[in-house]
Design a protein around this motif. Sequence first.
Motif, short mmCIF file in Angstrom:
data_model
loop_
_atom_site.label_atom_id
_atom_site.label_comp_id
_atom_site.label_asym_id
_atom_site.label_seq_id
_atom_site.Cartn_x
_atom_site.Cartn_y
_atom_site.Cartn_z
N VAL A 22 0.83 -1.21 0.00
CA VAL A 22 0.00 0.00 0.00
C VAL A 22 0.87 1.26 0.00
O VAL A 22 0.66 2.19 -0.79
CB VAL A 22 -0.95 0.00 1.22
CG1 VAL A 22 -1.64 1.35 1.35
CG2 VAL A 22 -1.98 -1.11 1.09
N VAL A 23 1.86 1.27 0.88
CA VAL A 23 2.74 2.44 0.97
C VAL A 23 3.58 2.57 -0.28
O VAL A 23 3.77 3.67 -0.82
CB VAL A 23 3.64 2.34 2.23
CG1 VAL A 23 4.67 3.47 2.24
CG2 VAL A 23 2.79 2.39 3.49
N TRP A 24 4.08 1.45 -0.77
CA TRP A 24 4.98 1.46 -1.94
C TRP A 24 4.28 2.00 -3.19
O TRP A 24 4.87 2.76 -3.95
CB TRP A 24 5.48 0.05 -2.19
CG TRP A 24 6.57 -0.06 -3.20
CD1 TRP A 24 6.47 -0.55 -4.47
CD2 TRP A 24 7.94 0.32 -3.03
NE1 TRP A 24 7.67 -0.50 -5.10
CE2 TRP A 24 8.60 0.02 -4.25
CE3 TRP A 24 8.66 0.86 -1.99
CZ2 TRP A 24 9.95 0.26 -4.44
CZ3 TRP A 24 10.02 1.11 -2.18
CH2 TRP A 24 10.64 0.81 -3.39
N ILE A 25 3.02 1.59 -3.39
CA ILE A 25 2.28 2.06 -4.57
C ILE A 25 2.09 3.57 -4.53
O ILE A 25 2.20 4.26 -5.55
CB ILE A 25 0.91 1.34 -4.65
CG1 ILE A 25 1.12 -0.14 -4.98
CG2 ILE A 25 0.01 1.99 -5.70
CD1 ILE A 25 -0.14 -0.97 -4.88
N ALA A 26 1.81 4.09 -3.33
CA ALA A 26 1.53 5.53 -3.21
C ALA A 26 2.78 6.38 -3.12
O ALA A 26 2.72 7.60 -3.31
CB ALA A 26 0.66 5.77 -1.97
N LEU A 27 3.92 5.77 -2.88
CA LEU A 27 5.14 6.54 -2.60
C LEU A 27 5.71 7.15 -3.89
O LEU A 27 5.94 6.44 -4.87
CB LEU A 27 6.18 5.62 -1.96
CG LEU A 27 7.28 6.26 -1.13
CD1 LEU A 27 6.70 7.00 0.06
CD2 LEU A 27 8.26 5.19 -0.65
N PRO A 28 5.96 8.46 -3.91
CA PRO A 28 6.59 9.08 -5.09
C PRO A 28 8.07 8.76 -5.13
O PRO A 28 8.66 8.27 -4.15
CB PRO A 28 6.35 10.58 -4.86
CG PRO A 28 6.27 10.72 -3.38
CD PRO A 28 5.65 9.45 -2.87
N THR A 408 7.56 3.04 -12.99
CA THR A 408 6.55 2.09 -12.52
C THR A 408 7.06 0.66 -12.62
O THR A 408 6.86 -0.15 -11.70
CB THR A 408 5.26 2.23 -13.35
OG1 THR A 408 4.72 3.55 -13.16
CG2 THR A 408 4.22 1.20 -12.94
N LYS A 411 9.53 0.02 -9.84
CA LYS A 411 8.84 -0.14 -8.55
C LYS A 411 8.24 -1.54 -8.43
O LYS A 411 8.29 -2.15 -7.36
CB LYS A 411 7.74 0.91 -8.40
CG LYS A 411 8.26 2.31 -8.09
CD LYS A 411 7.13 3.31 -7.92
CE LYS A 411 6.36 3.08 -6.64
NZ LYS A 411 5.33 4.13 -6.43
#
Length: 440
Positions: A22-28, A408, A411
């Motif tokens: 969850v954090v990784w997807i949202a992290l810039p 992307t 990531k």
Amino acid sequence: MKRMKKFGFGLLTLLIVAAFLVVWIALPWQGIVAIAVVFALWMALTRRGRQTWQVTRVGLATVVQRLGSTSVVVVGIAGVVGVLVAMLAMSDGFAETLRSTGNDRTAIVLRGGSQAELNSILDRDSANVVMQAPGVKKDAQGRPIASGELVVVANLPRKSDPGSDSNVPIRGVSADVWSLRDQVKIVEGRKFTPGLRELIVGKGARGQFAGLDVGRSIRLAGQTWTVVGEFVSNDVLESELWGDTQSVASAYRRGSSVQSVTVMLDSPAAFDTFKASLAGDPRLKVDVSTTQEYFSKQSEGLTRVLRAVGITVGIIMAIGAVFGALNTMFAAIQARAREIATLRAIGFRGIPVVVSVMLETMLLALLGGVIGAGIVWIVFNGYTASTLGANFSQVVFRFHVSAALLWTGIKWALAIGFIGGLFPALRAARVPVTTALREL
């Protein structure tokens, strides 16, 4: 009690994985760079960090000895990233092609309830009312700058498969089209002559379909048409063939009707006045939008499908890559069990062992991600393809492998590496030292 502890530990691990994703997807990217800097400082300035680096060095030194198994991780993750980035590049390229077609200085009018030009029809009187509406820009002679247009579909053989025909849009346009769409430039030959069966072809259409070279004649609707020019526009219009509206209407027996009217506005601010005028006219039932809005909407459906397919395929492949990473790292931990047990016996704590295993896996994942993203960028960036658009005709577009898509992909690779390394790392840290030494 032992089973409860084991269940609780497993549940906690799954929660950690879920929270990380969850954090990784949202992290810039700035956040990830900051984490990398903090991690590097931790490894350089703290005792446990230095221990972690020592364990990691030993693990990386044995990668060559485990080349077969580690290559499974790298190649698997490269495949995931490659497929994902290629699918998203196709989606973005298609959407960008349509979004770049319109602008807020021109408006397009269709029959009310029509989703696309092919589903619309406006009689000549309605088209004239639209062209005379307030907000439409006039030329030096006081005539509205507007084009009543027809879009019909013809079948032409593809260059890549001469035995297979595909739908190609033919657009009938008026003489004002050159003022309305000033991005369209003739690069070979000349403009068509109104009243004659002459066509100009977009660069994209000419590249995809056979028989569209300048000077060639083709048969459409039982008539012979001459290709007299080629144009570029760097948008979806390059997928089309253009001819005079009346010539196209006559050949396809459309009478005096048109399917859309495109007008030049006095200014972008005049759109509201223009739209309100048409909405309040009892003679009309039309849908009005800027050309930018119209063409952007045409891309939404297929773009969502392409992105959904790309992400779904990526997830399926990522699951396989995770299991590949788990097998590889579990095997590596098993092979290094004595070494890890010895390090722990001489004072290395569990944290350096856990972090070193995960770091090794994520470095392998990063390598795979870079390889996969690099191959896609080299092969597909700018690659020309075509797909079925809103008018049931082929839209020619170019894959767009942007820096954001490459990021992307990286990531995704690092996320796979994190999950693939976490469980083997925890196992390595939890095995009692005496047990590990005794088993060997």
